[in-house]
Scaffold this motif. Structure first.
Motif, PDB file in Angstrom:
ATOM      1  N   THR A  17       0.863  -1.281  -0.071  1.00  0.00           N
ATOM      2  CA  THR A  17       0.053   0.006  -0.021  1.00  0.00           C
ATOM      3  C   THR A  17       0.939   1.126  -0.110  1.00  0.00           C
ATOM      4  O   THR A  17       2.191   1.205   0.463  1.00  0.00           O
ATOM      5  CB  THR A  17      -0.846   0.133   1.380  1.00  0.00           C
ATOM      6  OG1 THR A  17      -0.173   0.004   2.489  1.00  0.00           O
ATOM      7  CG2 THR A  17      -2.098  -1.086   1.248  1.00  0.00           C
ATOM      8  N   TRP A  18       0.371   2.402  -0.478  1.00  0.00           N
ATOM      9  CA  TRP A  18       1.295   3.673  -0.644  1.00  0.00           C
ATOM     10  C   TRP A  18       0.211   4.856  -0.517  1.00  0.00           C
ATOM     11  O   TRP A  18      -0.772   4.552  -0.821  1.00  0.00           O
ATOM     12  CB  TRP A  18       2.043   3.676  -1.934  1.00  0.00           C
ATOM     13  CG  TRP A  18       1.147   3.300  -3.137  1.00  0.00           C
ATOM     14  CD1 TRP A  18       1.100   2.153  -3.863  1.00  0.00           C
ATOM     15  CD2 TRP A  18       0.476   4.661  -3.870  1.00  0.00           C
ATOM     16  NE1 TRP A  18       0.144   2.432  -4.999  1.00  0.00           N
ATOM     17  CE2 TRP A  18      -0.021   3.797  -4.970  1.00  0.00           C
ATOM     18  CE3 TRP A  18       0.266   5.801  -3.615  1.00  0.00           C
ATOM     19  CZ2 TRP A  18      -0.651   4.378  -6.320  1.00  0.00           C
ATOM     20  CZ3 TRP A  18      -0.100   6.420  -4.752  1.00  0.00           C
ATOM     21  CH2 TRP A  18      -0.748   5.906  -5.874  1.00  0.00           C
ATOM     22  N   TRP A  19       0.902   5.929  -0.438  1.00  0.00           N
ATOM     23  CA  TRP A  19      -0.007   7.128  -0.526  1.00  0.00           C
ATOM     24  C   TRP A  19       1.182   8.229  -0.882  1.00  0.00           C
ATOM     25  O   TRP A  19       2.351   8.050  -0.433  1.00  0.00           O
ATOM     26  CB  TRP A  19      -0.863   7.486   0.729  1.00  0.00           C
ATOM     27  CG  TRP A  19      -0.083   7.540   2.116  1.00  0.00           C
ATOM     28  CD1 TRP A  19       0.078   6.550   3.106  1.00  0.00           C
ATOM     29  CD2 TRP A  19       0.560   8.844   2.431  1.00  0.00           C
ATOM     30  NE1 TRP A  19       0.715   7.249   4.134  1.00  0.00           N
ATOM     31  CE2 TRP A  19       0.910   8.439   4.019  1.00  0.00           C
ATOM     32  CE3 TRP A  19       0.641  10.112   2.192  1.00  0.00           C
ATOM     33  CZ2 TRP A  19       1.543   9.245   4.894  1.00  0.00           C
ATOM     34  CZ3 TRP A  19       1.350  11.096   2.911  1.00  0.00           C
ATOM     35  CH2 TRP A  19       1.961  10.625   4.115  1.00  0.00           C
ATOM     36  N   ILE A  20       0.521   9.471  -1.159  1.00  0.00           N
ATOM     37  CA  ILE A  20       1.469  10.583  -1.599  1.00  0.00           C
ATOM     38  C   ILE A  20       0.591  11.825  -1.476  1.00  0.00           C
ATOM     39  O   ILE A  20      -0.863  11.556  -1.644  1.00  0.00           O
ATOM     40  CB  ILE A  20       2.040  10.481  -2.877  1.00  0.00           C
ATOM     41  CG1 ILE A  20       3.128  11.528  -3.407  1.00  0.00           C
ATOM     42  CG2 ILE A  20       0.998  10.404  -4.006  1.00  0.00           C
ATOM     43  CD1 ILE A  20       3.980  11.627  -4.442  1.00  0.00           C
ATOM     44  N   VAL A  21       1.041  12.846  -1.211  1.00  0.00           N
ATOM     45  CA  VAL A  21       0.279  14.165  -0.821  1.00  0.00           C
ATOM     46  C   VAL A  21       0.735  15.081  -1.908  1.00  0.00           C
ATOM     47  O   VAL A  21       1.756  15.059  -2.362  1.00  0.00           O
ATOM     48  CB  VAL A  21       0.554  14.911   0.436  1.00  0.00           C
ATOM     49  CG1 VAL A  21      -0.067  16.210   0.519  1.00  0.00           C
ATOM     50  CG2 VAL A  21       0.211  13.934   1.739  1.00  0.00           C
ATOM     51  N   ASP A  22      -0.421  15.513  -2.560  1.00  0.00           N
ATOM     52  CA  ASP A  22      -0.195  16.433  -3.839  1.00  0.00           C
ATOM     53  C   ASP A  22      -0.803  18.032  -3.222  1.00  0.00           C
ATOM     54  O   ASP A  22      -1.995  18.110  -2.891  1.00  0.00           O
ATOM     55  CB  ASP A  22      -1.281  16.169  -5.050  1.00  0.00           C
ATOM     56  CG  ASP A  22      -1.150  16.854  -6.226  1.00  0.00           C
ATOM     57  OD1 ASP A  22      -0.098  17.970  -6.275  1.00  0.00           O
ATOM     58  OD2 ASP A  22      -2.167  16.988  -7.148  1.00  0.00           O
ATOM     59  N   ASN A  23       0.232  18.920  -3.470  1.00  0.00           N
ATOM     60  CA  ASN A  23      -0.262  20.187  -2.769  1.00  0.00           C
ATOM     61  C   ASN A  23      -0.526  21.177  -3.967  1.00  0.00           C
ATOM     62  O   ASN A  23       0.096  21.097  -5.040  1.00  0.00           O
ATOM     63  CB  ASN A  23       1.026  20.606  -1.939  1.00  0.00           C
ATOM     64  CG  ASN A  23       1.388  19.941  -0.749  1.00  0.00           C
ATOM     65  OD1 ASN A  23       0.465  19.267  -0.245  1.00  0.00           O
ATOM     66  ND2 ASN A  23       2.616  19.384  -0.677  1.00  0.00           N
ATOM     67  N   ASP A  24      -1.601  21.917  -3.598  1.00  0.00           N
ATOM     68  CA  ASP A  24      -1.979  23.208  -4.622  1.00  0.00           C
ATOM     69  C   ASP A  24      -2.135  22.553  -5.835  1.00  0.00           C
ATOM     70  O   ASP A  24      -1.689  23.104  -7.050  1.00  0.00           O
ATOM     71  CB  ASP A  24      -0.642  23.992  -4.537  1.00  0.00           C
ATOM     72  CG  ASP A  24      -1.270  25.171  -4.735  1.00  0.00           C
ATOM     73  OD1 ASP A  24      -2.399  25.800  -4.384  1.00  0.00           O
ATOM     74  OD2 ASP A  24      -0.580  26.003  -5.777  1.00  0.00           O
ATOM     75  N   ALA A  25      -3.104  21.664  -6.086  1.00  0.00           N
ATOM     76  CA  ALA A  25      -3.617  21.367  -7.476  1.00  0.00           C
ATOM     77  C   ALA A  25      -4.488  22.455  -8.209  1.00  0.00           C
ATOM     78  O   ALA A  25      -5.181  23.016  -7.477  1.00  0.00           O
ATOM     79  CB  ALA A  25      -4.477  19.922  -7.300  1.00  0.00           C
ATOM     80  N   PRO A  26      -4.030  22.744  -9.416  1.00  0.00           N
ATOM     81  CA  PRO A  26      -4.752  24.044  -9.896  1.00  0.00           C
ATOM     82  C   PRO A  26      -6.217  23.747 -10.208  1.00  0.00           C
ATOM     83  O   PRO A  26      -6.206  22.550 -10.470  1.00  0.00           O
ATOM     84  CB  PRO A  26      -4.099  24.251 -11.009  1.00  0.00           C
ATOM     85  CG  PRO A  26      -3.137  23.040 -11.317  1.00  0.00           C
ATOM     86  CD  PRO A  26      -2.879  22.474 -10.146  1.00  0.00           C
ATOM     87  N   PRO A  27      -7.133  24.518 -10.629  1.00  0.00           N
ATOM     88  CA  PRO A  27      -8.274  24.116 -10.795  1.00  0.00           C
ATOM     89  C   PRO A  27      -8.077  23.883 -12.164  1.00  0.00           C
ATOM     90  O   PRO A  27      -7.282  23.933 -13.044  1.00  0.00           O
ATOM     91  CB  PRO A  27      -8.982  25.824 -10.964  1.00  0.00           C
ATOM     92  CG  PRO A  27      -8.141  26.650 -10.084  1.00  0.00           C
ATOM     93  CD  PRO A  27      -6.727  26.014 -10.129  1.00  0.00           C
ATOM     94  N   GLY A  28      -9.244  23.052 -12.598  1.00  0.00           N
ATOM     95  CA  GLY A  28      -9.489  22.305 -13.839  1.00  0.00           C
ATOM     96  C   GLY A  28      -9.487  20.725 -13.780  1.00  0.00           C
ATOM     97  O   GLY A  28      -9.636  20.212 -12.659  1.00  0.00           O
TER      98      GLY A  28
END
Length: 587
Positions: free
Chosen positions: A282-293
């Motif tokens: 199992t794994w996870w990652i954080v994506d910061n500040d995804a732009p609109p769209g």
């Protein structure tokens, strides 16, 4: 080896690969491109051809011959020299050109990657005419990990051709650690692992994305996750992507990479951890500040030299517009003997049509359920409102009374509590700016000149606010986790005014930070708010049990509508969130 076919294969057709007239396997075909990894080559000249075979077994025309001369082959040996600081490989036995003049390059960069993945520190890599020297702390690692007694490493060979070339990854059988330790300083024989041959560079583990989650802070100040279903929409800019692997990754060489719209994400991936037992799927990652769209997340396991596992199916989401404010996170107020001035912070905003929000403030003083006084004031174009009254007399006469300031939005006809304070607690703050606290005195008054003050937070998110302007708060030697510490249990500092300075070190974030406090990424977090002329001076600290490291800016995050620059320490697993606009220097 790589190649192309003139037309796409039909259903049931395969592309067969032949070596020296004998079929050795079928190629992996994608569109018009194909690849095949040969294994177990013996010394001598070899001729490769390829041919399409139909579903009924009929064979098509063979390709033109591709000739190479193998000088090593399975079981061929070469020399290894080990010292306490170096592993040195003499690869000069390898031919550097085929018989028909095709260039052959040899390197051990994949082997370097394997060492680093195992947790060793590679300080240098040099290739002096085929004598490859790797400076690495292998002795210290092996002493600390007796369960890993071997150091088998990949050697990479690339043979040029017009179709992109052939790549071979042969696993070198290095003597086990107890044997190698007794051979320090002596050249010894090293061989290719007989049963590995030309190891396929393609990772066997396949990644799957199981969910994308909004990461946000709830009204009680706790970090929460909310699933965004595939094809769903989100208004949060920070996401946690979770997934699984078909099997554990190879600890020596594999890396899980997650992409948003074809671009690699930066962040923390917990599918591979050098301190784990390498058995996790199992794994996870954080994506910061995804732009609109609209966005598509994909993942795969990768190795160096364009060796990648299969792509995961795409996980699509729609990101709504979210414009972070650069205003101060909270309102603040300045009380004098005759007036109470309130700056409304991010409550004072511009609407989508360009108009400024119309807000009315109410200040109500109550005691034992009865109302003592009520004041009304409109918020002006600068976001401030002033209540004129004899505040010194009101405080003296009603120290136990409660002051509640409420904001009424004249457009939406909604009310929001801006501040709750007991009047008596404001007696010592006459003439000083105070951060508004809608949760009821969650802020703590701090006199920077009083080094003997003990400031201990309680449950929830506790805040230190710096009173007035041109103040300095230096946390050096003040923070800790015991009742004897000067400052403990504080999770946030609001510099609030103008030209205020905070001095904070890595040990302070360790002492004060809490895991997943503002977003779910597995790190201890501490937050600083302020305005454009406020300053944070961030420094390192040597802490027993934690390797020396550095602060690095790791992008930005939007939390509660406010944009923050995120600074992460390379070894301490902590992060400092500083409101954008606040000046920061690192020492």
């Amino acid at each position: 080896m790589h190649g192309t076919i003139s037309t796409a294969l039909h259903e049931g057709e395969v592309l067969a690969i032949y070596r020296d007239g004998q079929k050795i396997g079928t190629a992996s075909v994608t569109g018009l491109d194909w690849s095949y990894q040969d294994e177990g080559l013996t010394k001598g000249q070899h001729v490769y051809t390829a041919s399409v075979i139909s579903a009924s077994g009929e064979q098509g025309v063979h390709s033109e011959d591709f000739v190479i001369t193998e000088t090593a082959g399975t079981g061929s040996g070469f020399q290894l020299l080990a010292t306490e600081d170096f592993l040195i490989f003499d690869t000069r036995f390898e031919a550097r050109a085929t018989s028909d003049g095709k260039a052959i390059s040899v390197d051990m960069l994949e082997g370097v990657r394997m060492l680093e993945k195992a947790g060793m520190t590679v300080k240098s890599y040099t290739d002096n005419g085929g004598v490859i020297s790797i400076e690495v702390d292998w002795v210290a690692y092996m002493k600390a990990h007796p369960e890993d007694p071997y150091l088998d490493l990949d050697m990479h060979r690339h043979i040029d051709n017009d179709q992109g070339g052939l790549n071979y990854y042969n696993l070198i059988a290095v003597p086990d650690y107890p044997i190698l330790l007794n051979l320090l300083g002596r050249w010894v024989q090293a061989n290719f692992v007989a049963d590995a041959g030309g190891q396929s560079p393609t990772p066997p583990a396949a990644a799957t994305i199981t969910g994308v989650f909004d990461s946000y802070v709830d009204a009680e100040g706790h970090a929460q996750l909310s699933l965004v279903p595939a094809g769903g929409a989100s208004s949060e800019s920070t996401h946690r992507i979770e997934g699984t692997l078909s099997e554990p990754m190879n600890k020596w060489s594999d890396t899980l990479v997650v992409y948003r719209d074809g671009e690699k994400l930066t962040g923390d991936t917990h599918s591979f951890n050098s301190l784990s037992n390498y058995s996790s799927t199992t794994w996870w990652i954080v994506d910061n500040d995804a732009p609109p769209g609209a966005h598509v997340y994909t993942a795969r396991v990768e190795r160096q030299f364009e060796a990648q596992g299969p792509w995961s199916p795409g996980y699509e989401i729609l990101e709504f517009a979210h414009e972070p404010t650069e205003d101060s996170l909270t309102a603040r107020m300045l009380m004098t003997n005759s007036s109470l001035l309130v700056e409304t912070g991010n409550l004072h905003h511009t609407n989508a049509d360009g108009s400024v929000a119309s807000i009315q403030l109410k200040a109500e003083i109550t005691l034992a359920g009865s109302t003592i006084a009520v004041f009304q004031a409109a918020v002006d174009e600068n976001g401030t409102a002033s209540f004129e009254a004899d505040w010194a007399r009101l405080i003296a006469a009603n120290p136990g009374a409660k002051l509640t300031i409420t904001a009424h939005d004249n457009i939406s006809q909604s009310d929001q509590i801006v501040d709750i304070h007991t009047l008596g607690t404001l007696a010592g703050q006459i003439g000083h700016w105070v951060t508004a606290t809608p949760d009821g005195e969650s802020a703590i008054f701090f006199n920077a000149a009083d080094r003997s003050a003990h400031i201990h937070g309680t449950t929830g998110i506790n805040t230190i606010t710096v009173s007035d302007d041109h103040q300095l708060i230096d946390l050096t030697s003040l923070t800790g986790k015991t009742v004897g510490s000067t400052v403990t249990g504080i999770e946030r500092i609001d510099l609030g005014g103008q030209h205020n300075t905070l001095k904070i070190a890595m040990i302070d974030v360790l002492n004060l930070g809490e895991t997943d406090l503002f977003r779910a990424d597995g790190k201890q977090q501490f937050m600083v708010n302020g305005k454009a002329v406020d300053t944070v001076e961030l420094s390192n600290t040597r802490v027993a049990g934690i390797a020396d490291g550095d602060w690095e800016r790791q992008g930005k995050a939007t939390i509660g509508g406010v944009a923050y620059d995120v600074y992460e320490h390379s070894t301490a697993h902590v992060e400092l969130m500083v409101q954008q606009g606040v000046q920061l220097s690192m020492h």
